[in-house]
Design an enzyme around this catalytic site. Structure first.
Site, PDB file in Angstrom:
ATOM      1  N   GLU A  90     123.642  55.158  -8.647  1.00 41.82           N
ATOM      2  CA  GLU A  90     123.970  54.220  -7.577  1.00 41.82           C
ATOM      3  C   GLU A  90     123.120  52.953  -7.609  1.00 41.82           C
ATOM      4  OE1 GLU A  90     124.458  55.805  -3.670  1.00 41.82           O
ATOM      5  OE2 GLU A  90     125.846  57.367  -4.311  1.00 41.82           O
ATOM      6  N   GLU A 134     129.019  62.868  -7.353  1.00 46.05           N
ATOM      7  CA  GLU A 134     128.618  63.226  -5.989  1.00 46.05           C
ATOM      8  C   GLU A 134     129.819  63.128  -5.077  1.00 46.05           C
ATOM      9  OE1 GLU A 134     125.273  61.305  -4.095  1.00 46.05           O
ATOM     10  OE2 GLU A 134     124.142  61.290  -5.978  1.00 46.05           O
TER      11      GLU A 134
END
Ligand code: NOJ
Length: 497
Positions: free
Chosen positions: A216, A403
């Protein structure tokens, strides 16, 4: 599950016929003796689930964690300090001033945790490596004791038939690099990352075959250097922020090349790309969602996949555009073997528009349902449109959902169970959309639930629980939530259940 209304109707039919009463005489029901015979002496018919919700053969099911969120043991075996150690120890930065000092103590309990993974039928595990355990200062002399931990963890996973997927950077930058170079503001940090990535591939690459360079980028750039909510807690002006973004992407590319130079691996990154979801599934809005996906990720995934910033991005940045050195864009766009997508929600909805961009983002209604995490809007369709549009735009051959997860209240009932019905409902509805994508041949190869267990949820501390296992932070005992059962069944059946 049995449907209560069906029980009543079966019961009624039988009893009423015996008593010579018509089915319409429902008031007679209350007159029936309370010690009635068992309701089900005629077997109820339960329709077996069909196969239409199957995932492709060989689909991998697993869970994910990250070093600072679960390991603890921050002062052990020569680990260097990270920006999250510094940040979490500053009063007021994390809810209740909690820190990752102990976290889930996975550093000492990894064997038991791997056992739990095996018990839940997980076939894979995504963990991150703490850079400062390997190079306490981020560069220089490696620390063999730090590497030992990941050696042991890898061996334990493999011995239990669980495939390791390693992330090299999940936000815990060595403090020394922040102090010396101002962290990601400098290209030096990107070069240091390249060295570290190559070292890991050399040391673990005989057993770990799947690597994600970064986790991320968008989050640690925007929150760490943009609004100061995450470590290192900076609020940079536009020029600095553009450079931070650019250097993180550069580090990713250098990491890919360094890993590749040590053998044949599956390499990529795990990014939480913006997913603008078409407000209605019509051709014009779907097209708008694809244009928007590329544009809204211009400083992140798009430059990594395309090797250039979009015209609009550069125009908007103007004089604050990143300082690009010749060759950077080639490095940044080094070809990838796989792509990890962290997907929790749509970034927004989107519709076609007759403006220069060709789309218009539609913000969430204030009543749009959320989880216990403020930011987390529900939008199962994101798990369809994320991989679907990535595939349509970039023809990616191998996608993993690195995720996807949900934080819930997780109350322990009198019988000691945790019925996280909302998490199970979340998983079922999101996975239905993921299955829809795989049924349309979008090449999604696996799914990692975030997270295997409750852990240090960054600035929200320990109160926000994403885990399948509940952690009692006083004893550090792990308790399975009902969603563990859900995951077990899912992984065995390879089907939405
Ligand atoms: C994304 C991050 O990678 C992870 O560290 C975090 O805990 C989850 N989202 C939930 O917010």
């Amino acid at each position: 599950m049995s449907d209560p209304s069906k029980k009543i109707s079966n019961f009624n039919r039988r009893k009423f016929i015996q008593a010579g009463i018509s089915v319409a005489g429902l008031s007679a029901l209350s007159a029936l003796p309370s010690q009635a015979e068992p309701l089900h002496d005629e077997p109820l018919k339960v329709q077996e689930p069909d196969n239409s919700r199957m995932f492709p053969k060989g689909f991998l099911w697993g869970t994910a964690t990250a070093s600072y969120q679960v390991e603890g043991a921050v002062n052990e075996d020569g680990r260097g300090k990270t920006i999250w150690d510094t940040f979490s120890h500053q009063p007021g930065k994390v809810k209740n001033n909690e820190t990752g000092d102990v976290a889930c103590d996975m550093y000492h309990r990894y064997k038991d945790d791997v056992k739990l993974m095996k018990e839940m039928n997980a076939q894979t595990f995504r963990f991150s490596i703490a850079w400062s355990r390997i190079f306490p200062d981020g560069v220089g002399k490696p620390n063999p004791k730090g590497l030992d931990y990941y050696d042991r963890l890898t061996d334990e996973l493999l011995a239990n038939g669980i495939t390791p997927f390693a992330t090299l950077y999940h936000w815990d930058l060595p403090q020394h690099l922040q102090d010396k170079y101002k962290g990601w503001l400098s290209r030096e940090t990107a070069y240091a990352f390249g060295e570290y990535a190559g070292y890991i591939a050399r040391k673990l690459g005989d057993r770990v075959k799947h690597f994600f360079t970064m986790n991320e980028i968008r989050t640690f750039v925007e929150l760490g250097y943009g609004n100061g909510q995450f470590a290192p807690g900076l609020k940079l002006e536009a020029k600095g922020l553009h450079n931070v973004r650019h250097h993180a992407a550069l580090a990713h590319g250098l990491g890919v090349q360094a890993i590749r130079s040590h053998g044949k691996f599956q390499v990529g990154l795990a990014e939480n790309l913006d997913i603008p979801v078409p407000i209605i599934d019509t051709r014009e809005h779907i097209l708008a969602s694809q244009i928007a996906m590329r544009e809204e990720n211009a400083g992140y995934l798009s430059v990594i996949m395309d090797g250039k910033y979009t015209d609009h991005y550069l125009q908007k940045a103007g004089a604050n555009a990143p300082d690009i050195v010749a060759g950077d864009l080639n490095i940044i766009s080094s070809p990838l073997d796989l792509l990890g997508l962290n997907i929790y929600m749509p970034s927004s909805y989107v519709e076609a528009a007759s403006n220069t961009l060709g789309y218009q983002l539609i913000p969430f209604a204030s009543s749009h349902p959320r989880s216990t995490s403020e930011w987390h809007r529900m939008g199962p369709e994101s798990l369809y449109w994320g991989p679907k549009n990535v595939y349509e735009i970039w023809k990616t051959k191998s996608i993993y959902i690195t995720e996807n997860g949900y934080s819930s209240a997780d109350e322990i009932t009198a019988n000691g169970k945790i019925y996280d019905t909302d998490r199970i409902s979340f998983m079922r509805s999101y996975l239905t959309q993921l299955q829809r994508a795989t049924a349309e041949q979008v090449p999604v190869k696996g799914y990692f639930y975030w997270s295997m267990m409750d852990n240090f949820e960054w600035a929200s501390g320990y109160g926000t629980r994403f885990g399948l296992y509940y952690i009692d932070y006083k004893t550090l005992k792990r308790h399975p939530k009902e969603s563990v059962e859900y995951f077990k069944t899912l992984a065995v059946k390879n089907q939405v259940v």
